[in-house]
Design a protein around this motif. Structure first.
Motif, PDB file in Angstrom:
ATOM      1  N   ASN A 436      30.045   4.583   7.725  1.00 34.41           N
ATOM      2  CA  ASN A 436      29.716   3.739   6.575  1.00 34.41           C
ATOM      3  C   ASN A 436      30.862   3.826   5.563  1.00 34.41           C
ATOM      4  O   ASN A 436      30.699   4.385   4.475  1.00 34.41           O
ATOM      5  CB  ASN A 436      28.402   4.204   5.925  1.00 34.41           C
ATOM      6  CG  ASN A 436      27.231   4.169   6.883  1.00 34.41           C
ATOM      7  OD1 ASN A 436      26.685   3.118   7.169  1.00 34.41           O
ATOM      8  ND2 ASN A 436      26.854   5.331   7.377  1.00 34.41           N
ATOM      9  N   PRO A 437      32.023   3.294   5.891  1.00 34.72           N
ATOM     10  CA  PRO A 437      33.171   3.413   4.982  1.00 34.72           C
ATOM     11  C   PRO A 437      33.060   2.483   3.783  1.00 34.72           C
ATOM     12  O   PRO A 437      32.462   1.404   3.854  1.00 34.72           O
ATOM     13  CB  PRO A 437      34.355   3.028   5.877  1.00 34.72           C
ATOM     14  CG  PRO A 437      33.768   2.105   6.894  1.00 34.72           C
ATOM     15  CD  PRO A 437      32.365   2.592   7.134  1.00 34.72           C
ATOM     16  N   ILE A 438      33.675   2.899   2.684  1.00 26.96           N
ATOM     17  CA  ILE A 438      33.764   2.099   1.462  1.00 26.96           C
ATOM     18  C   ILE A 438      35.215   2.120   0.994  1.00 26.96           C
ATOM     19  O   ILE A 438      35.856   3.181   0.954  1.00 26.96           O
ATOM     20  CB  ILE A 438      32.858   2.649   0.351  1.00 26.96           C
ATOM     21  CG1 ILE A 438      31.380   2.546   0.747  1.00 26.96           C
ATOM     22  CG2 ILE A 438      33.093   1.908  -0.961  1.00 26.96           C
ATOM     23  CD1 ILE A 438      30.442   3.176  -0.258  1.00 26.96           C
ATOM     24  N   THR A 439      35.730   0.950   0.652  1.00 27.34           N
ATOM     25  CA  THR A 439      37.088   0.848   0.132  1.00 27.34           C
ATOM     26  C   THR A 439      37.067   0.001  -1.127  1.00 27.34           C
ATOM     27  O   THR A 439      36.480  -1.081  -1.153  1.00 27.34           O
ATOM     28  CB  THR A 439      38.037   0.204   1.160  1.00 27.34           C
ATOM     29  OG1 THR A 439      38.053   0.988   2.347  1.00 27.34           O
ATOM     30  CG2 THR A 439      39.450   0.121   0.613  1.00 27.34           C
ATOM     31  N   LEU A 440      37.694   0.518  -2.200  1.00 26.02           N
ATOM     32  CA  LEU A 440      37.793  -0.208  -3.460  1.00 26.02           C
ATOM     33  C   LEU A 440      39.271  -0.335  -3.831  1.00 26.02           C
ATOM     34  O   LEU A 440      39.960   0.677  -3.994  1.00 26.02           O
ATOM     35  CB  LEU A 440      37.032   0.517  -4.572  1.00 26.02           C
ATOM     36  CG  LEU A 440      37.030  -0.172  -5.939  1.00 26.02           C
ATOM     37  CD1 LEU A 440      36.211  -1.460  -5.888  1.00 26.02           C
ATOM     38  CD2 LEU A 440      36.495   0.764  -7.018  1.00 26.02           C
ATOM     39  N   ASN A 441      39.740  -1.572  -3.930  1.00 29.30           N
ATOM     40  CA  ASN A 441      41.124  -1.853  -4.324  1.00 29.30           C
ATOM     41  C   ASN A 441      41.149  -2.501  -5.697  1.00 29.30           C
ATOM     42  O   ASN A 441      40.342  -3.396  -5.981  1.00 29.30           O
ATOM     43  CB  ASN A 441      41.800  -2.816  -3.341  1.00 29.30           C
ATOM     44  CG  ASN A 441      42.283  -2.135  -2.087  1.00 29.30           C
ATOM     45  OD1 ASN A 441      41.563  -2.083  -1.109  1.00 29.30           O
ATOM     46  ND2 ASN A 441      43.492  -1.625  -2.098  1.00 29.30           N
ATOM     47  N   GLN A 442      42.094  -2.070  -6.540  1.00 26.26           N
ATOM     48  CA  GLN A 442      42.284  -2.696  -7.839  1.00 26.26           C
ATOM     49  C   GLN A 442      43.764  -2.996  -8.046  1.00 26.26           C
ATOM     50  O   GLN A 442      44.628  -2.226  -7.615  1.00 26.26           O
ATOM     51  CB  GLN A 442      41.790  -1.799  -8.968  1.00 26.26           C
ATOM     52  CG  GLN A 442      40.295  -1.523  -8.935  1.00 26.26           C
ATOM     53  CD  GLN A 442      39.858  -0.661 -10.102  1.00 26.26           C
ATOM     54  OE1 GLN A 442      39.620  -1.153 -11.207  1.00 26.26           O
ATOM     55  NE2 GLN A 442      39.762   0.633  -9.857  1.00 26.26           N
ATOM     56  N   ASN A 443      44.027  -4.113  -8.699  1.00 30.30           N
ATOM     57  CA  ASN A 443      45.398  -4.519  -8.961  1.00 30.30           C
ATOM     58  C   ASN A 443      45.515  -5.003 -10.402  1.00 30.30           C
ATOM     59  O   ASN A 443      44.684  -5.776 -10.887  1.00 30.30           O
ATOM     60  CB  ASN A 443      45.800  -5.646  -8.006  1.00 30.30           C
ATOM     61  CG  ASN A 443      47.193  -6.175  -8.298  1.00 30.30           C
ATOM     62  OD1 ASN A 443      48.180  -5.585  -7.921  1.00 30.30           O
ATOM     63  ND2 ASN A 443      47.265  -7.314  -8.996  1.00 30.30           N
TER      64      ASN A 443
END
Length: 908
Positions: A436-443
């Protein structure tokens, strides 16, 4: 295949041949200098239709195929020149004509264009008039794109123009699910499309255009027909059918709305016929349009994915697939200077896979045969929100955030036969995989132009990733001798938990100083910081149901790893004549520290990394580009954790905390030519990569069971890849292309082998080589009132050490719009899959696929009726092969049976 070839040439030769003449001409300016890429078209005065069109070459030349004894108005347009009309009356002889253009702006309103040119050039933009290429059978954007000269669409929905991958798809200038072209290509209705604009040398940051090297960047913008703006449009499809034993269904509503201030796109799809709007591969590679801000930094630090090796689908080729999919995309401009956009994608799928495979271990007298069934459940969600604020041409502030989350489960049931030194053993194995992976990207990006000589760019990206893969294997035999493991059980029930967290921050500031209008200096100051945690544990479930934790240090991981790269870069770009040079370098200071097993290991060092970019603009539409880069490649925490980690039931991995970085040198050369005079496009590229101190595996094999650990190889790995394509359109009706892709790789590994006379183990260097080749040729027609045919042939060669696999794949597609209401489309593919090598491992299979559909829709009616059949020949399985640096695997996997669907579609 012979019959298809005969049919193809019959259709080619069946075109009604009337007496035509050729008009050769030259377009010049007031001073008599030739004008390249001027738009020319001939309108028949009697019929008011366009009979021919052309675009001038670098010498200003064009030619038009016209009817004899007819009167034409030849219309010419060129950027920066006044439009011109010339009256031409043909006879039975070929003609020549020189047309002189006058200075002045383009005045489209002064020229009554009865029918717009199919293709025109406006600066860096190629504009295709969609209706000029439609024949009546097109239903979505993909169908139109495949008919455009210089445009290709692959099976994954990726679009290539002039050999370059389209990186961004827009509709009316607004992002359409940013970071992916597949959803647009497969869903935008063909009847809504007015123009297709190909934006070459694209840079979404206008202030950096010309400062950065954008020659390889391509975007595409779809212009809608006037009746589709400020109105809701789309369609709703529902269908039912039968398969081999089961009933089939599809429900596919799509809704779109566009106006200058607000747009929204809604796409849903519920089916069990194998339609996958997005595959799990698409999910993992979807970037959301995030810029690769450190591409010139000289450091490659990629955070790997702990994906457990869950089987990925080969497009829609599986035994059974059931999908529920929904997606929404919006763009809103509360003010002229501010745009808010985003998307949400939700998907749930159930998949059954059935595979048989044979694996040969290189240079080992060992073979593994497997019969495997797998049941997958996959749920994923992607959510993105973006804000772009541009109060003026000198300032831009952007913020993006994207969340990716998924829940994946896979249950495998396999029967394995292991053959070692001629002795065969068989056992059943059951495995479970969950994650159950979670990835959060911010730019966060800010661009400021102080004046015409000074430009500043500030960019930051943050990545948070949380992964929790769980693996379970239930075997009859004990695969590895692990400390604390209790042997003698009826079944060996082995489990492993992993928890991996990553926080990574990239930040940099770029300063551009314009030395002259054609040269600039770029100074970059940046930093990459990463902190990762890796925890894992192995436990055993005994026959009586109790849990046995394997607590020995070598069976567990508790690792913390930090990485930091602070760097300064300097680049100088100059354009002189037809040449552009952009040499530069970066200076890095690296700091690494991993904490495990009660101690720390640190390393600090400096590196100087050069790079070079050069472009020769031979002509406006002909270029030669050279790129050189030297990069430091760093592994992440997965290769450093020294406790055992299961890669599979027969593969155990242990990291090495003292790993060093690898150094890569990459040289690439690319040639491109696009001749609008005869709609010919040619591209070719070759890339050479040499990696020193590459991270490789030292492997020990006990039969088919592998234990491995990484090390820095003192031998260089080398890869050479090349690709080329030639395409051309003829007389508006014909399109042909021929292409090739080849790749050669040489790898070095270490295999630990028993030294029987001395009773010890020794290390043996193993060199493995692979040489893959793919060749393709195709030709197609694009008639308005006749059947259209595409035929082609694809030949693939995969050479892995002493085994070579071949695939012959002729294919054909027939589509026909007739009686102003019916559309018939059928596609056929034939595969001949075979190998050469050891006679005991020979493979020779033939299989084919046939699909067909018949659509009825009266002109002007909103209702469409469709009867479609898939896999009409009821082919049961396909073949595939794969190679890694220790083994070659030949696989056969089973696919969905024949089914027939009747569907209704209502166009809004």
């Amino acid at each position: 295949m012979k019959n298809f070839t005969i049919l193809f040439f019959l259709i080619f030769s069946s075109v009604a041949i009337s007496q035509n003449i050729r008009l050769d001409g030259v377009i010049v300016d007031n001073d008599g200098k030739p004008l390249e890429m001027a738009n020319v078209m001939a309108v028949n005065v009697a019929t008011k239709g366009m009979d021919s069109y052309a675009i001038t070459n670098d010498k200003g030349k064009f030619y038009l195929n016209l009817k004899a004894n007819a009167t034409y108005t030849v219309k010419v347009s060129y950027l920066g020149m006044a439009n011109k009309e010339v009256s031409v009356t043909t006879t039975g002889e070929n003609m020549t004509q020189t047309i002189k253009m006058e200075a002045g702006g383009i005045q489209l309103n002064d020229v009554e264009i009865v029918r717009e040119m199919p293709v025109s050039i406006k600066g860096d933009t190629i504009v295709y008039n969609a209706d000029s290429f439609k024949t009546g059978t097109e239903r979505k954007l993909e169908d139109v794109l495949k008919k455009l000269p210089g445009v290709e669409v692959n099976a994954d929905g990726e679009v290539e123009v002039e050999g370059k991958k389209v990186q961004k798809l827009m509709v009316e200038g607004k992002d359409f699910f940013d970071g992916d072209t597949k959803l647009g290509v497969k869903n935008i209705p063909a009847d809504a499309i007015d123009k297709i604009q190909v934006l070459r040398n694209y840079n979404e940051i206008g202030q950096l255009k010309g400062l950065e090297n954008n020659e390889e960047s391509v975007a595409m913008n779809i212009k809608l027909k006037e009746g589709k703006k400020n109105f809701w449009f789309g369609d709703v499809t529902a269908g039912i059918g039968v398969g081999h034993e089961e009933s089939r269904y599809v429900v596919n509503p799509k809704l779109f709305y566009y106006n200058p201030k607000f747009s929204i796109n809604l796409i849903t799809n519920f089916n069990n016929i194998g339609e996958l709007p997005l595959t799990i591969q698409d999910y993992f590679k979807m970037t959301g349009g995030f810029r690769s801000m450190m591409r010139k930094g000289g450091t490659n630090f990629n955070v790997s994915s702990n994906d457990l090796g869950i089987s990925l689908l080969r497009n829609n080729r599986a035994k059974e697939i059931e999908t529920d999919f929904g997606a929404a995309n919006f763009s809103y401009s509360p003010a002229k200077s501010w745009t808010i956009s985003g998307f949400a994608i939700l998907s749930s799928s159930k998949t059954d896979l059935e595979t048989t495979s044979q694996t040969d271990y290189l240079e080992e007298d060992t073979q593994e045969n497997r019969e495997e069934t797998a049941h997958q459940k996959s749920n994923f969600g992607l959510f993105k929100l973006s804000s772009s604020y541009k109060p003026s041409t000198t300032f831009q502030f952007d913020y993006d955030v994207m969340l990716k989350t998924s829940k994946q489960d896979e249950d495998n049931d396999l029967l394995r036969e292991s053959i070692e030194n001629g002795v065969s053993t068989t056992e059943s194995i059951f495995t479970k995989k969950k994650q159950n992976p979670i990835t959060l990207n911010q730019n966060l990006s800010l661009y400021y132009t102080k004046n015409e000589k000074n430009v500043f760019a500030v960019e930051m990206q943050h990545l948070y990733q949380d992964e929790d893969p769980f693996y379970n294997a239930n075997l009859a035999t004990q695969p590895f001798d692990l400390s604390g493991y209790i042997a003698g059980q009826n079944r060996n029930d082995i489990n492993q938990k992993r928890f991996v967290k990553t926080n990574k921050l990239d930040a940099k500031v770029d300063y551009y100083y314009m030395v002259t209008p054609k040269s600039n200096i770029n100074v970059t100051v940046g930093d990459t910081y990463s902190h990762q945690n890796f925890d894992s544990s192995i436990f055993q479930i005994l026959d009586n149901g109790t849990r046995n934790d394997l607590e020995a240090p070598e069976n567990n991981n508790d690792v913390n790893y930090t990485f930091n790269d602070a760097f300064v870069g300097l680049h100088y770009k100059i354009m002189t004549g037809k040449l552009t040079f952009n040499p530069g370098f970066s200076v890095h200071t690296y700091s690494m520290n991993n904490d495990q097993l009660g101690s720390e290991f640190k390393r600090d060092f400096f590196r100087f990394l050069p790079d070079m970019y050069a472009l020769w603009q031979i002509k406006k539409s002909e270029t030669l580009t050279y790129n050189f880069s030297m990069t430091n490649d760093f592994t992440d925490i997965n290769q450093l954790a020294e406790g055992y980690v299961f890669s599979n039931y027969n593969s155990l991995f242990s990291g090495t905390r003292t790993l060093e970085n690898a150094t890569s040198q990459v040289h690439s050369l690319r040639y491109f030519r696009y001749n609008m005079f005869n709609f010919e496009n040619v591209f070719g590229n070759i890339t050479y990569t040499r990696r020193m101190d590459a991270v490789k595996n030292r492997a020990f094999f006990d039969g088919v069971n592998q234990t491995s650990e990484p090390f820095n190889s003192r031998f260089a790995d080398e890869t050479v890849s090349a690709a080329g394509n030639y395409g051309r359109s003829f007389l508006k009706y014909y399109k042909a292309s021929i292409g090739a892709t080849v790749n050669y790789s040489k790898f070095n590994n270490i295999v630990i082998v028993p030294d029987i006379p001395n009773g010890t183990l020794s290390e043996d260097r193993r060199v493995t080589e692979s040489f893959t080749q793919n060749y393709r040729v195709s030709a197609s027609t694009n008639f308005k009132k006749m059947p259209n045919l595409e035929i082609g042939y694809n030949f693939t060669v995969n050479d892995y050490n002493d085994q070579t696999f071949y695939t012959d794949r002729p294919f054909a597609k027939l589509d026909y719009y007739f009686l102003d209401a019916f559309s018939f489309v059928t596609e056929y593919e034939f595969y001949h899959y075979y190998n050469k090598g050891d006679a005991s491992n020979s493979v020779d299979n033939e299989y084919d696929f046939l699909t067909a559909s018949l659509i009825y829709q009266k002109k002007g009616s909103k209702w469409e009726y469709k009867l479609a059949a898939t896999n009409l020949l009821n082919t049961t399985s396909l073949n595939d092969n794969s190679f890694d640096q220790f083994r070659v695997t030949n696989s056969q996997y089973f696919v969905q049976p024949r089914y027939v669907i009747f569907s209704l579609k209502y166009n809004l």
